[in-house]
Design a protein around this motif. Structure first.
Motif, mmCIF file in Angstrom:
data_model
loop_
_atom_site.group_PDB
_atom_site.id
_atom_site.type_symbol
_atom_site.label_atom_id
_atom_site.label_comp_id
_atom_site.label_asym_id
_atom_site.label_seq_id
_atom_site.Cartn_x
_atom_site.Cartn_y
_atom_site.Cartn_z
ATOM 1 N N LEU A 214 118.715 73.641 35.018
ATOM 2 C CA LEU A 214 118.646 75.085 34.905
ATOM 3 C C LEU A 214 117.276 75.532 34.417
ATOM 4 C CD1 LEU A 214 119.912 77.874 35.002
ATOM 5 C CD2 LEU A 214 120.871 77.447 32.726
ATOM 6 N N PHE A 215 116.724 74.833 33.430
ATOM 7 C CA PHE A 215 115.404 75.231 32.923
ATOM 8 C C PHE A 215 114.685 74.050 32.301
ATOM 9 C CE2 PHE A 215 118.219 75.826 29.339
ATOM 10 C CZ PHE A 215 117.484 75.382 28.245
ATOM 11 N N ASP A 216 113.371 74.208 32.225
ATOM 12 C CA ASP A 216 112.501 73.262 31.555
ATOM 13 C C ASP A 216 112.125 73.890 30.221
ATOM 14 O OD1 ASP A 216 110.357 71.801 30.560
ATOM 15 O OD2 ASP A 216 109.360 71.619 32.501
ATOM 16 N N GLY A 217 112.500 73.288 29.127
ATOM 17 C CA GLY A 217 112.250 73.832 27.806
ATOM 18 C C GLY A 217 110.778 74.030 27.487
ATOM 19 N N ALA A 218 109.889 73.404 28.238
ATOM 20 C CA ALA A 218 108.462 73.552 27.995
ATOM 21 C C ALA A 218 107.878 74.788 28.671
ATOM 22 C CB ALA A 218 107.720 72.305 28.488
ATOM 23 N N THR B 118 107.146 78.664 29.542
ATOM 24 C CA THR B 118 107.071 79.888 28.756
ATOM 25 C C THR B 118 107.451 81.068 29.637
ATOM 26 O OG1 THR B 118 104.740 80.176 29.293
ATOM 27 C CG2 THR B 118 105.254 78.952 27.280
ATOM 28 N N GLY B 119 107.596 82.226 29.038
ATOM 29 C CA GLY B 119 107.967 83.425 29.782
ATOM 30 C C GLY B 119 109.455 83.668 29.712
ATOM 31 N N PRO B 120 109.886 84.872 30.103
ATOM 32 C CA PRO B 120 111.292 85.220 29.966
ATOM 33 C C PRO B 120 112.214 84.499 30.942
ATOM 34 C CG PRO B 120 110.085 87.014 30.978
ATOM 35 C CD PRO B 120 109.071 85.996 30.553
ATOM 36 N N TYR B 121 111.768 84.299 32.176
ATOM 37 C CA TYR B 121 112.610 83.615 33.166
ATOM 38 C C TYR B 121 112.239 82.145 33.173
ATOM 39 C CZ TYR B 121 113.911 88.207 34.833
ATOM 40 O OH TYR B 121 114.394 89.472 34.911
ATOM 41 N N ARG B 122 113.143 81.344 32.667
ATOM 42 C CA ARG B 122 112.838 79.922 32.559
ATOM 43 C C ARG B 122 113.483 79.095 33.650
ATOM 44 N NH1 ARG B 122 112.796 78.967 26.073
ATOM 45 N NH2 ARG B 122 110.982 80.267 25.708
ATOM 46 N N GLY B 123 114.378 79.690 34.420
ATOM 47 C CA GLY B 123 114.964 78.932 35.507
ATOM 48 C C GLY B 123 116.210 79.561 36.057
ATOM 49 N N SER B 124 116.584 79.070 37.222
ATOM 50 C CA SER B 124 117.818 79.504 37.861
ATOM 51 C C SER B 124 118.313 78.384 38.769
ATOM 52 C CB SER B 124 117.602 80.780 38.680
ATOM 53 O OG SER B 124 116.736 80.537 39.764
ATOM 54 N N VAL B 125 119.605 78.412 39.040
ATOM 55 C CA VAL B 125 120.212 77.463 39.973
ATOM 56 C C VAL B 125 121.122 78.263 40.883
ATOM 57 C CG1 VAL B 125 121.738 75.482 40.256
ATOM 58 C CG2 VAL B 125 120.123 75.531 38.352
ATOM 59 N N ASN B 126 120.796 78.275 42.168
ATOM 60 C CA ASN B 126 121.672 78.916 43.138
ATOM 61 C C ASN B 126 122.954 78.104 43.270
ATOM 62 O OD1 ASN B 126 120.121 81.131 43.877
ATOM 63 N ND2 ASN B 126 119.086 80.034 45.517
ATOM 64 N N LEU C 216 121.270 82.019 35.859
ATOM 65 C CA LEU C 216 119.887 82.207 35.424
ATOM 66 C C LEU C 216 119.848 82.157 33.909
ATOM 67 C CD1 LEU C 216 120.225 83.998 38.124
ATOM 68 C CD2 LEU C 216 118.162 85.087 37.362
ATOM 69 N N THR C 217 118.707 81.793 33.378
ATOM 70 C CA THR C 217 118.498 81.882 31.946
ATOM 71 C C THR C 217 117.329 82.830 31.701
ATOM 72 O OG1 THR C 217 118.094 80.651 29.899
ATOM 73 C CG2 THR C 217 117.092 79.772 31.889
ATOM 74 N N TYR C 218 117.504 83.734 30.741
ATOM 75 C CA TYR C 218 116.487 84.736 30.425
ATOM 76 C C TYR C 218 116.353 84.842 28.915
ATOM 77 C CZ TYR C 218 114.032 89.106 29.838
ATOM 78 O OH TYR C 218 113.109 90.035 29.456
ATOM 79 N N GLY C 219 115.131 85.005 28.442
ATOM 80 C CA GLY C 219 114.933 85.208 27.014
ATOM 81 C C GLY C 219 113.564 85.785 26.732
#
Length: 129
Positions: free
Chosen positions: A23-27, A29-37, A48-51
């Motif tokens: 889903l995301f790579d912890g390294a 940066t930025g608000p959108y770190r990943g998504s998986v369709n 999606l993950t957002y922060g």
């Protein structure tokens, strides 16, 4: 708590194997770190993950042709969904119904982290701002 919502003998596997996706790579940066369709797994849900760490910021106003469910994992957010304003905090979920424009902002203090569940095998979005 014991749950017995259905009889397991009445359900037949559909032949899909178990699957895994990052889903995301912890390294990153930025608000959108990943998504998986969803089609990657394969399933009918896209995640999606957002922060962000900046109160007052968040995604632009946008719309989807399907429902979106937001899981607030950390912090507090203000959601604008159609003509409704909904404040939510860690441990709560918010529904963005299909075809209703929506956005949200970090209310602070500190980090806002969400897990956004799109009820679609693909992320489909039109930005309105």
């Amino acid at each position: 708590m014991a749950r017995h919502d259905f009889d397991p003998d009445t359900v037949v596997p559909d032949g899909r194997p178990p699957a895994k996706a990052r889903l995301f790579d912890g390294a990153l940066t930025g608000p959108y770190r990943g998504s998986v369709n969803g089609e990657t797994l394969p399933t009918q849900v896209t995640i999606l993950t957002y922060g962000n760490d900046e109160p007052g910021t968040g995604p632009v106003l946008h719309v989807h042709p399907y429902d979106e469910v937001f899981v607030i994992q950390e912090g507090r957010a203000r959601f604008f969904v159609g003509d409704q304003v909904i404040d939510a905090e860690a441990g709560e979920i918010v529904l963005g119904p299909a075809a209703l424009p929506h956005r949200f902002i970090n209310l602070g203090p500190g980090r806002l982290q969400t897990l956004d569940i799109h009820l679609s095998p693909k992320w489909i979005q039109t930005n309105l701002e």
